[in-house]
Write a protein that holds these residues in place. Structure first.
Motif, PDB file in Angstrom:
ATOM      1  N   SER A 153       0.844  -1.199   0.000  1.00 35.14           N
ATOM      2  CA  SER A 153       0.000   0.000   0.000  1.00 35.14           C
ATOM      3  C   SER A 153       0.873   1.240   0.000  1.00 35.14           C
ATOM      4  O   SER A 153       2.043   1.211   0.396  1.00 35.14           O
ATOM      5  CB  SER A 153      -0.949   0.002   1.199  1.00 35.14           C
ATOM      6  N   LEU A 154       0.283   2.321  -0.455  1.00 37.44           N
ATOM      7  CA  LEU A 154       0.945   3.614  -0.544  1.00 37.44           C
ATOM      8  C   LEU A 154      -0.065   4.652  -0.068  1.00 37.44           C
ATOM      9  O   LEU A 154      -1.216   4.639  -0.515  1.00 37.44           O
ATOM     10  CB  LEU A 154       1.349   3.871  -1.997  1.00 37.44           C
ATOM     11  N   SER A 155       0.342   5.520   0.855  1.00 37.18           N
ATOM     12  CA  SER A 155      -0.597   6.478   1.456  1.00 37.18           C
ATOM     13  C   SER A 155       0.042   7.841   1.631  1.00 37.18           C
ATOM     14  O   SER A 155       1.271   7.964   1.716  1.00 37.18           O
ATOM     15  CB  SER A 155      -1.050   5.987   2.835  1.00 37.18           C
ATOM     16  N   ALA A 156      -0.823   8.844   1.731  1.00 36.92           N
ATOM     17  CA  ALA A 156      -0.383  10.211   2.020  1.00 36.92           C
ATOM     18  C   ALA A 156      -1.413  10.868   2.925  1.00 36.92           C
ATOM     19  O   ALA A 156      -2.607  10.590   2.805  1.00 36.92           O
ATOM     20  CB  ALA A 156      -0.221  11.008   0.731  1.00 36.92           C
ATOM     21  N   PRO A 157      -0.950  11.757   3.817  1.00 40.23           N
ATOM     22  CA  PRO A 157      -1.903  12.451   4.684  1.00 40.23           C
ATOM     23  C   PRO A 157      -2.721  13.481   3.909  1.00 40.23           C
ATOM     24  O   PRO A 157      -2.231  14.085   2.954  1.00 40.23           O
ATOM     25  CB  PRO A 157      -0.997  13.132   5.716  1.00 40.23           C
ATOM     26  N   VAL A 158      -3.960  13.664   4.331  1.00 40.76           N
ATOM     27  CA  VAL A 158      -4.837  14.701   3.798  1.00 40.76           C
ATOM     28  C   VAL A 158      -4.917  15.763   4.890  1.00 40.76           C
ATOM     29  O   VAL A 158      -5.257  15.463   6.031  1.00 40.76           O
ATOM     30  CB  VAL A 158      -6.237  14.139   3.466  1.00 40.76           C
ATOM     31  N   ARG A 159      -4.585  16.991   4.516  1.00 39.11           N
ATOM     32  CA  ARG A 159      -4.473  18.067   5.508  1.00 39.11           C
ATOM     33  C   ARG A 159      -5.569  19.121   5.331  1.00 39.11           C
ATOM     34  O   ARG A 159      -6.051  19.331   4.221  1.00 39.11           O
ATOM     35  CB  ARG A 159      -3.115  18.735   5.391  1.00 39.11           C
ATOM     36  N   ASP A 160      -5.884  19.782   6.451  1.00 41.28           N
ATOM     37  CA  ASP A 160      -6.808  20.910   6.381  1.00 41.28           C
ATOM     38  C   ASP A 160      -6.011  22.172   6.066  1.00 41.28           C
ATOM     39  O   ASP A 160      -4.791  22.121   5.892  1.00 41.28           O
ATOM     40  CB  ASP A 160      -7.627  21.037   7.665  1.00 41.28           C
ATOM     41  N   ALA A 161      -6.690  23.304   6.003  1.00 38.89           N
ATOM     42  CA  ALA A 161      -6.044  24.562   5.643  1.00 38.89           C
ATOM     43  C   ALA A 161      -4.953  24.969   6.634  1.00 38.89           C
ATOM     44  O   ALA A 161      -3.985  25.643   6.261  1.00 38.89           O
ATOM     45  CB  ALA A 161      -7.087  25.674   5.532  1.00 38.89           C
ATOM     46  N   ALA A 162      -5.069  24.546   7.878  1.00 40.52           N
ATOM     47  CA  ALA A 162      -4.072  24.887   8.894  1.00 40.52           C
ATOM     48  C   ALA A 162      -2.926  23.878   8.952  1.00 40.52           C
ATOM     49  O   ALA A 162      -2.014  24.014   9.758  1.00 40.52           O
ATOM     50  CB  ALA A 162      -4.742  24.986  10.262  1.00 40.52           C
ATOM     51  N   GLY A 163      -2.978  22.835   8.120  1.00 39.41           N
ATOM     52  CA  GLY A 163      -1.916  21.831   8.113  1.00 39.41           C
ATOM     53  C   GLY A 163      -2.186  20.620   8.976  1.00 39.41           C
ATOM     54  O   GLY A 163      -1.389  19.690   9.009  1.00 39.41           O
TER      55      GLY A 163
END
Length: 196
Positions: A153-163
């Protein structure tokens, strides 16, 4: 009565929850779920709907099943998914609750979490603190056969406007297809989906 708490303590807690709109009093004085619970639920539903649209694109570009996970304590919950239509695939149904101790989505979620939340999970994890440092440095995570034999698997974080990290977007499939070292175009597709 069912909580085993003294009546005064239970009342104090309920009043505090009422102040945060998590519970409310009915016209007859009984306690009921408050409006903030519905708002929280809508927020996750809106995020899942938005993620679902981007997961379809990610699935089509990568050729692999795509998921979106949110953290819930020591677990992660799949709140959206786009599965391959045919061929060998790793299926993670919406609502599946997986541990935070294995898999690239767990890496992506924990790499940016406070140390006091991560440290208790590490003794039973299939990865190390060093793994999480690498994820933090490069911005994406990769795992091979951590959660399931033969699956990468390969993943990346999803961030809000504040990081802040809202969740993790992920693709998963057989190691033979995804590879022991992910191709740059596949990493780019996951990062693009997370950014979108």
């Amino acid at each position: 009565e069912r909580t085993g708490l003294p009546r005064a303590t239970a009342h104090r807690l309920a009043v505090a929850l009422e102040g945060h709109r998590l519970v409310r009093r009915t016209p007859v004085g009984a306690w009921a779920p408050g409006p903030a619970l519905a708002e929280l639920g809508r927020g996750v539903a809106d995020l899942a709907e938005l993620a679902g649209r981007h997961l379809v694109t990610l699935r089509d570009v990568s050729g692999e099943s795509a998921q979106f996970y949110v953290r819930d304590g020591a677990s992660r919950v799949c709140v959206a998914a786009a599965e391959r239509a045919h061929g060998l695939r790793d299926t993670v149904p919406v609502g599946a609750r997986l541990p935070m101790t294995a898999g690239s989505a767990a890496h992506a979620l924990l790499a940016f979490a406070p140390a006091d939340e991560v440290t208790p999970l590490l003794p039973s994890a299939s990865f190390t603190a060093r793994t999480l440092l690498d994820v933090r440095r490069r911005g994406w995570a990769h795992s091979i056969a951590e959660r399931e034999p033969g699956v990468a698997s390969l993943s990346a974080p999803v961030r809000d406007a504040a990081g802040g990290v809202l969740g993790a977007v992920s693709i998963s499939g057989p190691v033979e297809r995804l590879g022991r070292r992910p191709a740059p175009e596949v990493v780019g597709a996951v990062l693009d989906a997370a950014g979108a």
